[in-house]
Structure formats: C-alpha cells, structure tokens
Design a protein around this motif. Structure first.
Motif, PDB file in Angstrom:
ATOM      1  N   GLN A  95       0.860  -1.255  -0.036  1.00  0.00           N
ATOM      2  CA  GLN A  95       0.114   0.072  -0.165  1.00  0.00           C
ATOM      3  C   GLN A  95       0.726   1.297   0.139  1.00  0.00           C
ATOM      4  N   VAL A  96       0.554   2.111  -0.791  1.00  0.00           N
ATOM      5  CA  VAL A  96       1.374   3.472  -0.882  1.00  0.00           C
ATOM      6  C   VAL A  96       0.288   4.590  -0.714  1.00  0.00           C
ATOM      7  N   LYS A  97       0.475   5.355   0.276  1.00  0.00           N
ATOM      8  CA  LYS A  97      -0.533   6.489   0.445  1.00  0.00           C
ATOM      9  C   LYS A  97       0.397   7.716   0.428  1.00  0.00           C
ATOM     10  N   LYS A  98      -0.159   8.826  -0.550  1.00  0.00           N
ATOM     11  CA  LYS A  98       0.261  10.115  -0.177  1.00  0.00           C
ATOM     12  C   LYS A  98      -0.684  10.964   0.111  1.00  0.00           C
ATOM     13  N   GLU A  99      -0.181  12.001   1.247  1.00  0.00           N
ATOM     14  CA  GLU A  99      -1.320  12.632   1.902  1.00  0.00           C
ATOM     15  C   GLU A  99      -0.482  14.091   2.041  1.00  0.00           C
TER      16      GLU A  99
END
Length: 135
Positions: free
Chosen positions: A24-28
């Motif tokens: 999983q890759v999340k950019k916030e």
C-alpha cells in the motif's frame, strides 16, 4: 496504521484501510511545522516482518524518514517538530527594478477632444418620378 498531529488536539488525521496482503502506498498532504505520530498495529502481535514474511513501512515528511517492521502488537514513531514560529525563508533573488519610469506631473493643458458630426442614413428609395407621355 494511523497518523496523528501531536501539536495541539492529537486528532487522527489519516486512518489506513485494513491490510489486504499487498503493498500500500498513500500520499497525503499535511501541514508543515508540525509533529506527527505514526502508529502501526498488528492483530497477531508479531509485527510485519520476518516471522511470516518480509513486511516493512516507511514514512517520509519534510526530508525526514522513519521506518520499521520488526515489532510486536504495536509500534509508533514521531516525525517532524511542532513549531509555532516557523522561520520565513530568505528571498530567492533580488527584486527587479520598477518596470516603468515614474509618472510625469499633472497635465500642463486642458485635454481637447472632437466629436465627429452625426451621420444620416441614406434616403430610402421612393417611387420613380412620373414620366410625361410623348406628344
């Protein structure tokens, strides 16, 4: 996992979806000049690395990185710094000169103007003039 801002209210900013067995890759987008607490939990209590796979995590914020994977049921890491008075960076270059010269003084004479005469529309055609019959 979850991400909380530790400067102030400590409310949860980001809460992850449940793990589904894939990367999983999340950019916030989060505010600068803050400190965040990244907490990761493992239901089975054996972390995400090494016992049943090679899992890991990495969190990047403002050039700082925290990472891990070997832990028990839970692990947290702090990243960033609370800063109520952030430093303003210096300007990137010297400002340019004024683009135009300073305006001149007030006008020296009264402005003049002219109005063209109105134009009349062309006359509308009328019936042709009567013709006299030949004598």
């Amino acid at each position: 996992w979850e991400l909380k801002n530790t400067c102030g209210s400590s409310s949860v900013l980001i809460l992850s979806d449940p793990y589904i067995g894939v990367t999983q890759v999340k950019k916030e987008c989060v505010s600068d000049n803050q400190q965040y607490k990244f907490t990761i939990k493992d239901t089975y209590g054996d972390g995400i690395c090494c016992g049943y796979g090679q899992g890991s995590y990495t969190v990047n914020f403002n050039g700082e990185t925290v990472s891990g994977g070997v832990f028990g049921a839970e692990e947290f890491k702090l990243i960033g710094v609370c800063d109520d008075n952030p430093q303003t960076p210096p300007p990137t270059s010297i400002p340019t000169k004024n683009p135009t010269p300073i305006p001149t003084s007030s006008p020296t004479s009264t402005p003049s103007f002219s109005v063209p005469p109105p134009t009349n529309p062309p006359p509308t055609p009328t019936a042709p003039p009567p013709t006299n019959p030949p004598p």
